[in-house]
Scaffold this motif. Sequence first.
Motif, PDB file in Angstrom:
ATOM      1  N   MET A   1      31.281  52.908  76.439  1.00  0.00           N
ATOM      2  CA  MET A   1      30.837  51.951  75.170  1.00  0.00           C
ATOM      3  C   MET A   1      30.497  50.657  75.886  1.00  0.00           C
ATOM      4  SD  MET A   1      32.701  53.319  72.016  1.00  0.00           S
ATOM      5  CE  MET A   1      32.634  54.975  71.301  1.00  0.00           C
ATOM      6  N   ALA A   2      29.233  50.247  76.503  1.00  0.00           N
ATOM      7  CA  ALA A   2      29.119  49.218  77.047  1.00  0.00           C
ATOM      8  C   ALA A   2      28.617  48.046  76.258  1.00  0.00           C
ATOM      9  CB  ALA A   2      28.221  49.250  78.110  1.00  0.00           C
ATOM     10  N   TRP A   3      28.983  46.936  76.477  1.00  0.00           N
ATOM     11  CA  TRP A   3      28.220  45.614  75.713  1.00  0.00           C
ATOM     12  C   TRP A   3      26.807  45.678  76.091  1.00  0.00           C
ATOM     13  CZ3 TRP A   3      30.865  42.316  72.353  1.00  0.00           C
ATOM     14  CH2 TRP A   3      32.255  42.390  72.779  1.00  0.00           C
ATOM     15  N   SER A   4      25.905  45.339  75.211  1.00  0.00           N
ATOM     16  CA  SER A   4      24.325  45.181  75.246  1.00  0.00           C
ATOM     17  C   SER A   4      24.281  43.614  74.725  1.00  0.00           C
ATOM     18  CB  SER A   4      23.740  45.976  74.341  1.00  0.00           C
ATOM     19  OG  SER A   4      24.025  45.985  72.870  1.00  0.00           O
ATOM     20  N   GLN A   5      23.201  43.043  75.502  1.00  0.00           N
ATOM     21  CA  GLN A   5      22.808  41.657  75.176  1.00  0.00           C
ATOM     22  C   GLN A   5      21.674  41.684  74.501  1.00  0.00           C
ATOM     23  OE1 GLN A   5      22.314  39.014  78.697  1.00  0.00           O
ATOM     24  NE2 GLN A   5      22.636  37.282  77.244  1.00  0.00           N
ATOM     25  N   LEU A   6      21.558  40.766  73.381  1.00  0.00           N
ATOM     26  CA  LEU A   6      20.502  40.886  72.522  1.00  0.00           C
ATOM     27  C   LEU A   6      19.586  39.630  73.027  1.00  0.00           C
ATOM     28  CD1 LEU A   6      22.278  42.450  70.926  1.00  0.00           C
ATOM     29  CD2 LEU A   6      21.577  41.430  68.906  1.00  0.00           C
ATOM     30  N   SER A   7      18.433  39.433  72.406  1.00  0.00           N
ATOM     31  CA  SER A   7      17.415  38.542  72.749  1.00  0.00           C
ATOM     32  C   SER A   7      17.824  37.284  72.406  1.00  0.00           C
ATOM     33  CB  SER A   7      15.948  38.860  72.111  1.00  0.00           C
ATOM     34  OG  SER A   7      16.155  38.849  70.664  1.00  0.00           O
ATOM     35  N   ASP A   8      18.599  36.973  71.456  1.00  0.00           N
ATOM     36  CA  ASP A   8      19.062  35.658  71.092  1.00  0.00           C
ATOM     37  C   ASP A   8      20.459  35.282  72.063  1.00  0.00           C
ATOM     38  OD1 ASP A   8      21.223  37.329  70.259  1.00  0.00           O
ATOM     39  OD2 ASP A   8      21.136  36.577  67.945  1.00  0.00           O
ATOM     40  N   GLY A   9      20.569  36.117  72.992  1.00  0.00           N
ATOM     41  CA  GLY A   9      21.762  35.733  73.825  1.00  0.00           C
ATOM     42  C   GLY A   9      23.265  36.195  73.310  1.00  0.00           C
ATOM     43  N   SER A  10      23.558  36.816  72.423  1.00  0.00           N
ATOM     44  CA  SER A  10      24.514  37.301  71.931  1.00  0.00           C
ATOM     45  C   SER A  10      24.929  38.765  72.418  1.00  0.00           C
ATOM     46  CB  SER A  10      24.712  37.424  70.203  1.00  0.00           C
ATOM     47  OG  SER A  10      23.783  38.093  69.856  1.00  0.00           O
ATOM     48  N   TYR A  11      26.263  39.155  72.437  1.00  0.00           N
ATOM     49  CA  TYR A  11      26.477  40.569  72.969  1.00  0.00           C
ATOM     50  C   TYR A  11      27.199  41.385  71.780  1.00  0.00           C
ATOM     51  CZ  TYR A  11      26.240  38.296  77.626  1.00  0.00           C
ATOM     52  OH  TYR A  11      26.105  37.692  78.582  1.00  0.00           O
ATOM     53  N   ARG A  12      26.934  42.560  71.869  1.00  0.00           N
ATOM     54  CA  ARG A  12      27.581  43.625  70.686  1.00  0.00           C
ATOM     55  C   ARG A  12      27.960  44.680  71.508  1.00  0.00           C
ATOM     56  NH1 ARG A  12      23.484  43.130  65.191  1.00  0.00           N
ATOM     57  NH2 ARG A  12      23.630  40.973  65.174  1.00  0.00           N
ATOM     58  N   ARG A  13      28.721  45.428  71.068  1.00  0.00           N
ATOM     59  CA  ARG A  13      29.563  46.893  71.512  1.00  0.00           C
ATOM     60  C   ARG A  13      29.923  47.492  70.281  1.00  0.00           C
ATOM     61  NH1 ARG A  13      34.550  48.205  72.117  1.00  0.00           N
ATOM     62  NH2 ARG A  13      36.027  46.841  73.383  1.00  0.00           N
ATOM     63  N   PRO A  14      29.778  48.919  70.139  1.00  0.00           N
ATOM     64  CA  PRO A  14      30.546  49.585  69.011  1.00  0.00           C
ATOM     65  C   PRO A  14      31.975  49.564  69.305  1.00  0.00           C
ATOM     66  CG  PRO A  14      28.901  50.843  70.084  1.00  0.00           C
ATOM     67  CD  PRO A  14      29.014  49.644  71.005  1.00  0.00           C
ATOM     68  N   LEU A  15      32.891  49.842  68.227  1.00  0.00           N
ATOM     69  CA  LEU A  15      34.301  49.766  68.391  1.00  0.00           C
ATOM     70  C   LEU A  15      34.683  51.051  68.948  1.00  0.00           C
ATOM     71  CD1 LEU A  15      34.087  47.311  66.513  1.00  0.00           C
ATOM     72  CD2 LEU A  15      36.321  48.598  65.582  1.00  0.00           C
ATOM     73  N   GLY A  16      35.726  51.258  69.853  1.00  0.00           N
ATOM     74  CA  GLY A  16      36.201  52.540  70.413  1.00  0.00           C
ATOM     75  C   GLY A  16      36.951  53.173  69.441  1.00  0.00           C
ATOM     76  N   ASP A  17      37.345  54.527  69.502  1.00  0.00           N
ATOM     77  CA  ASP A  17      38.305  55.378  68.540  1.00  0.00           C
ATOM     78  C   ASP A  17      39.644  54.514  68.135  1.00  0.00           C
ATOM     79  OD1 ASP A  17      36.293  57.179  67.954  1.00  0.00           O
ATOM     80  OD2 ASP A  17      36.992  58.393  69.473  1.00  0.00           O
ATOM     81  N   SER A  18      39.890  54.089  69.454  1.00  0.00           N
ATOM     82  CA  SER A  18      41.485  53.496  69.029  1.00  0.00           C
ATOM     83  C   SER A  18      41.263  52.086  68.183  1.00  0.00           C
ATOM     84  CB  SER A  18      42.060  53.161  70.490  1.00  0.00           C
ATOM     85  OG  SER A  18      42.374  54.244  71.334  1.00  0.00           O
ATOM     86  N   GLU A  19      40.216  51.327  68.656  1.00  0.00           N
ATOM     87  CA  GLU A  19      39.962  50.368  67.873  1.00  0.00           C
ATOM     88  C   GLU A  19      39.494  50.246  66.565  1.00  0.00           C
ATOM     89  OE1 GLU A  19      38.231  47.690  71.684  1.00  0.00           O
ATOM     90  OE2 GLU A  19      36.896  49.022  70.591  1.00  0.00           O
ATOM     91  N   TYR A  20      38.729  51.555  66.283  1.00  0.00           N
ATOM     92  CA  TYR A  20      38.306  51.873  65.041  1.00  0.00           C
ATOM     93  C   TYR A  20      39.558  52.169  64.030  1.00  0.00           C
ATOM     94  CZ  TYR A  20      35.660  53.396  60.745  1.00  0.00           C
ATOM     95  OH  TYR A  20      35.327  53.571  59.671  1.00  0.00           O
TER      96      TYR A  20
END
Length: 478
Positions: A1-20
């Motif tokens: 579950m890596a972070w992905s960078q969007l065109s607007d410069g922000s970053y996102r990644r899904p929560l892992g099971d422990s986090e969720y």
Amino acid sequence: MAWSQLSDGSYRRPLGDSEYALFSASQSAARVGDMFLHMALRAPRHCFRPERVRIAWSLIRTKNPLLMSKVLAHSDPANARFSFTPPLTLEELLQEAAAALRFSHETKQELITAYMDGPGVLSNDFLSCLVVSEPENSPDKDASDYDIFMCAPHFIGDGTALHQSTHELICLVTSNKTDGDLLEDLEIVQNWGDMLPLSVEARLSIPSSSLGRAACKVNYLQNLSREIGGHAFSRIQRGPKHTVLEECELSETQTAIILTNCKTNGVTVNHALTALCNIAWARCTSQPLELPVMLYTAVNLRPHLALQPSPTHWFLALAYFTMSFPAFAPTERAGVWHRARLAKAQMQRAVRSPLLPARALLSASARARRAPSSPSAFVPPPASPSLPARPAASAALLGISLIGDLDRTYARAAYGPGVHLRSVATASRLKPGGLLLLAHSFGARLVLQLCWDSMGFAEGEVERFWAALTGMVTELLC
């Protein structure tokens, strides 16, 4: 579950099971699991000027970008994602930190009561907060008493992260660096892609072969089959949740004696306190003694994680395990130490097992599956007469959090002159009928804390347990 960078410069990644699993609990009106740390100290006034605190808080948040992140859940919590938008300028960094910073004149009790039982301070758009409080009419012009109150949801970290950040905050504000020096540190350009932490699921190594994974699942189920407990406090909700934080602090002399006695008997203070929880309940309960008493606690997974470039200490890396003990109290002091060695054996078996990472992943996935709108892909093994099932009697009496010697974290030599740390406490917002026992040593003193919903249990039951436990610390360990 890596972070992905969007065109607007922000970053996102899904929560892992422990986090969720913990995120799901935080979405209730009670905001279950939102953590706080309270630190009482005395320090020179110039150290806690609002502008200096704001710069220091900005530095901590820059190092730990989950504190600045948001969670995007909207109408589909199962697809919850972290979202981080990097501040573009120094002024944006400072404004962002100021929005999560408050100065007040509230007392320790007022801060804790409002946080634990009042409206939720945190939200999916607001994952951290710092409050610095001092008495309204402090007579000393040069120094003052301060209450530091730091909070964050459990799904982005743990008590270790809270303590480390509080230590770093004190280091920064009491250092001999000027505000200008600190601002120069804040202006250093960050590679945000390397700063953002991966989920624990992405950093634990487990067998890759189908045979190895099957063996891990069997071991996981075998551990579930040993989770046997038939004792629980009588939960009766007698009114709206009212959280109480009871504290018992021993003297330095008493603590030194306890440490010596534990060493002589081949156990640690944590082993002994776990045993005393079992014995205190045995002395108080009128419940049948046939089934054992079960306690649960957490283990830190950080030593098992693959290295990552980020220096952040804000990420969730916990696994949970249980311990079972006889329900009767030992009749002699030697039996107390035998019970402590039983706690030691169970703790070491859980913590030192090479299968701990695999069990942690399977357990986290199972917890996430039980959460509403679960995103987890965990599929339990098919039923088989050769695989043990979880016992019907698997109730845990309470959870215990034994963080150990905090004097290793709060290195007093790292602070500027005139700083005197007085006390520290951590806990999380509870659900109605919640109960958690915590213990640590601080300033060479052993401290026990019981956080519980005083309206969630049969009247007097928790109070009797707490009185028995604290009484036995001096009776049996000193």
